[in-house]
Design a protein around this motif. Structure first.
Motif, short mmCIF file in Angstrom:
data_model
loop_
_atom_site.label_atom_id
_atom_site.label_comp_id
_atom_site.label_asym_id
_atom_site.label_seq_id
_atom_site.Cartn_x
_atom_site.Cartn_y
_atom_site.Cartn_z
N GLY A 197 0.84 -1.19 0.00
CA GLY A 197 0.00 0.00 0.00
C GLY A 197 0.88 1.24 0.00
N ILE A 198 0.53 2.22 -0.84
CA ILE A 198 1.33 3.42 -1.00
C ILE A 198 0.49 4.64 -0.62
N GLN A 199 1.01 5.45 0.29
CA GLN A 199 0.39 6.72 0.65
C GLN A 199 1.27 7.83 0.09
N THR A 200 0.75 8.62 -0.85
CA THR A 200 1.55 9.66 -1.49
C THR A 200 1.45 10.98 -0.73
N HIS A 201 2.53 11.77 -0.85
CA HIS A 201 2.61 13.07 -0.17
C HIS A 201 2.91 14.15 -1.23
#
Length: 329
Positions: free
Chosen positions: A275-279
């Motif tokens: 899972g990737i959480q982008t900023h």
């Protein structure tokens, strides 16, 4: 390996070592209609770039020297995940003026525009990297590569092209980052680095997804990850995991955006599920007719699991980069 080319043709496969020489003049370029492509046309179709990232749990630094034939490009950024502050510099040079990318094992690359300068010196054991803006030094770093196995491969691309890449992740680094009126010691602040050297006769219109992770686990183990789709998918794959400098090949993956700031990357056999959480995002949209680029590179937090050779690797909120790129060149 001394030369990537043998009798005018690239050597294809995954290799244990970086070739000493990659010279486009050694490549015999022939069109689908058996026309020999030489001179300026051949040089304009040859693309090469060097990208380097450095990060710890708070900061992400990225810089690149890019020669697309029609245009040269240099950029530098630093993002502070805690404060949200960003320093970003990006410049273009028509027809690669003051842009040089060294594709040999040893040599120097550079990009210059006005008072902005990036210098990358390649040696057999590492990289020395400097970035300047006028009298202000942005980065002065030395990256060690000799204790980490390299990802080195070349794959057929399109009808008569090829793509070469050399990547390494979770590399030790020393030196200083100058950001927000302070000098940050890269070694003391536990920075790690990744590098990406890519060149070739790429598809004239192409798109890819890419993920790069470099980190240190709570146990002290160095963890690195490189995943891609849309590039290097013929004959060989660049998908790889590094554990304390040892490289392991991984299967093909799918990049899937689930929400505005959320992605999932997974393999068909279930061995990879991230899972990737982008900023913060570095974004460029350029359309010059002959050359066009839609570029997105997100500083990201990566979590999930990878099963490799029967062992499970848990990734817990490691910082990395997620990239989505369309190019016509």
């Amino acid at each position: 390996m001394k030369n990537l080319f043998e009798q005018g043709k690239p050597r294809y496969g995954r290799f244990k070592a970086v070739p000493q020489c990659i010279d486009i003049h050694d490549f015999h370029y022939v069109s689908p209609f058996k026309r020999h492509i030489t001179g300026l046309e051949k040089n304009l179709r040859f693309k090469s770039f060097q990208f380097i990232s450095l990060n710890n749990s708070q900061y992400m630094v990225g810089l690149a020297v890019v020669d697309l034939g029609w245009v040269g490009h240099g950029f530098f950024y630093c993002h502070d995940l805690q404060s949200g502050k960003v320093l970003e510099k990006s410049f273009l040079q028509p027809f690669g003026k003051h842009t040089h990318v060294c594709n040999h094992q040893v040599g120097s690359s550079s990009f210059k525009k006005s008072s902005f300068l990036i210098e990358i010196k390649k040696t057999a054991s590492g990289r020395m990297v400097k970035a300047h803006r006028g009298k202000h030094l942005l980065l002065d770093a030395t990256i060690a590569i000799d204790d980490t196995e390299p990802l080195v491969l070349c794959s057929p691309t399109g009808v008569s092209g090829w793509t070469y890449t050399h990547k390494q992740t979770a590399l030790s680094v020393t030196g200083s980052l100058y950001f927000n009126q302070q000098a940050i010691d890269l070694k003391n602040q536990q920075f790690v680095a990744a590098l990406d050297d890519t060149c070739g006769i790429l598809r004239p219109e192409t798109a890819w997804h890419w993920l790069s992770l470099s980190g240190v686990e709570s146990t002290g183990q160095r963890l690195g990850l490189n995943l891609a789709s849309g590039v290097n998918e013929t004959f060989v794959s660049e998908n790889s995991l590094w554990l304390n400098g040892k490289i392991f090949e991984l299967p093909a993956v799918l990049f899937e955006q689930r929400a505005k700031n959320q992605w999932r990357i997974y393999s068909a056999d279930g061995s990879i599920d991230l899972g990737i959480q982008t900023h913060w995002r570095r974004h460029e949209a350029k359309n010059f007719g002959v050359v066009a680029s839609q570029f997105n590179q997100w500083v990201s937090t990566i979590s999930g699991t990878i099963t490799c050779q029967g062992s499970r690797v848990d990734i817990d909120a490691q910082m990395g980069l997620l990239e989505q790129h369309y190019a016509r060149w």
